[in-house]
Design a protein around this motif. Structure first.
Motif, short mmCIF file in Angstrom:
data_model
loop_
_atom_site.label_atom_id
_atom_site.label_comp_id
_atom_site.label_asym_id
_atom_site.label_seq_id
_atom_site.Cartn_x
_atom_site.Cartn_y
_atom_site.Cartn_z
N LEU A 25 0.81 -1.22 0.00
CA LEU A 25 0.00 0.00 0.00
C LEU A 25 0.84 1.27 0.00
CD1 LEU A 25 -2.92 -0.93 2.43
CD2 LEU A 25 -2.99 -0.76 -0.08
N ARG A 26 2.15 1.14 0.04
CA ARG A 26 3.01 2.33 0.03
C ARG A 26 2.77 3.15 -1.23
NH1 ARG A 26 9.07 0.47 1.39
NH2 ARG A 26 9.44 2.41 0.29
N ASP A 27 2.78 4.45 -1.07
CA ASP A 27 2.56 5.31 -2.23
C ASP A 27 3.84 5.96 -2.74
OD1 ASP A 27 2.98 7.15 -0.22
OD2 ASP A 27 1.03 8.12 -0.41
N ASP A 28 4.98 5.53 -2.23
CA ASP A 28 6.24 6.13 -2.63
C ASP A 28 7.03 5.26 -3.61
OD1 ASP A 28 6.87 4.15 -0.76
OD2 ASP A 28 8.48 5.31 0.16
N ARG A 29 6.35 4.29 -4.23
CA ARG A 29 7.02 3.41 -5.20
C ARG A 29 5.97 2.77 -6.11
NH1 ARG A 29 9.76 -1.32 -4.45
NH2 ARG A 29 8.29 -2.21 -5.88
N ASP A 30 6.44 1.96 -7.06
CA ASP A 30 5.52 1.26 -7.96
C ASP A 30 4.56 0.39 -7.15
OD1 ASP A 30 6.78 2.34 -10.15
OD2 ASP A 30 8.10 0.62 -10.43
N GLU A 31 3.37 0.19 -7.69
CA GLU A 31 2.37 -0.60 -6.96
C GLU A 31 2.67 -2.10 -6.96
OE1 GLU A 31 -1.32 -1.54 -9.91
OE2 GLU A 31 -1.21 0.50 -9.12
N ARG A 32 3.43 -2.56 -7.95
CA ARG A 32 3.76 -3.99 -8.01
C ARG A 32 5.12 -4.25 -7.39
NH1 ARG A 32 0.92 -7.27 -12.58
NH2 ARG A 32 -0.94 -6.00 -12.82
N TRP A 33 5.16 -5.29 -6.59
CA TRP A 33 6.39 -5.71 -5.93
C TRP A 33 6.74 -7.11 -6.42
CZ3 TRP A 33 8.83 -3.47 -1.46
CH2 TRP A 33 8.24 -2.28 -1.02
N SER A 34 8.02 -7.40 -6.49
CA SER A 34 8.41 -8.79 -6.72
C SER A 34 8.46 -9.45 -5.35
CB SER A 34 9.77 -8.87 -7.41
OG SER A 34 10.80 -8.50 -6.53
#
Length: 87
Positions: A25-34
Motif C-alpha cells: 500500500l506504500r505510495d512512494d514506489r511502484d504498486e507492483r512488488w516482486s
C-alpha cells in the motif's frame, strides 16, 4: 469471522500479513512488488513465513499474485484511500 483476543498481542502470521499489506500500500514506489523485493524489505521475517502470508492474503482477496509479482487488490487500495487501513 475472527475470534476476539484480549490485549494487542499479534500472532507471527498476522505480523507477516500486516507487514506485506503495509508494503504493497506504500505510495512512494511502484504498486507492483516482486516477491524478492518484499522479502528484502521485510528482512526480519522468515521468507517462508512471508510466502505463506502472501498466499493467505491472496486467498482473502487482499493482494493479487501473478508469477513473482504481488500487488494490492482494488478493495485494499480503496479501503486505504478511505483511511480504513492504519498501523
Amino acid at each position: 469471522m475472527r475470534s476476539e483476543r484480549s490485549g494487542c498481542e499479534l500472532k507471527d502470521d498476522e505480523v507477516a500479513e500486516r507487514a506485506i499489506v503495509l508494503q504493497v500500500l506504500r505510495d512512494d514506489r511502484d504498486e507492483r512488488w516482486s516477491r524478492a523485493e518484499l522479502e528484502q524489505e521485510i528482512y526480519d521475517i522468515d521468507p517462508v513465513a512471508i510466502g505463506e502470508a502472501m498466499e493467505r492474503l491472496r486467498e482473502e482477496g487482499v493482494v493479487h499474485i501473478s508469477g513473482q509479482q504481488v500487488w494490492a487488490s482494488r478493495c485494499a487500495l480503496h479501503l486505504d484511500e478511505l483511511g480504513m487501513v492504519s498501523i
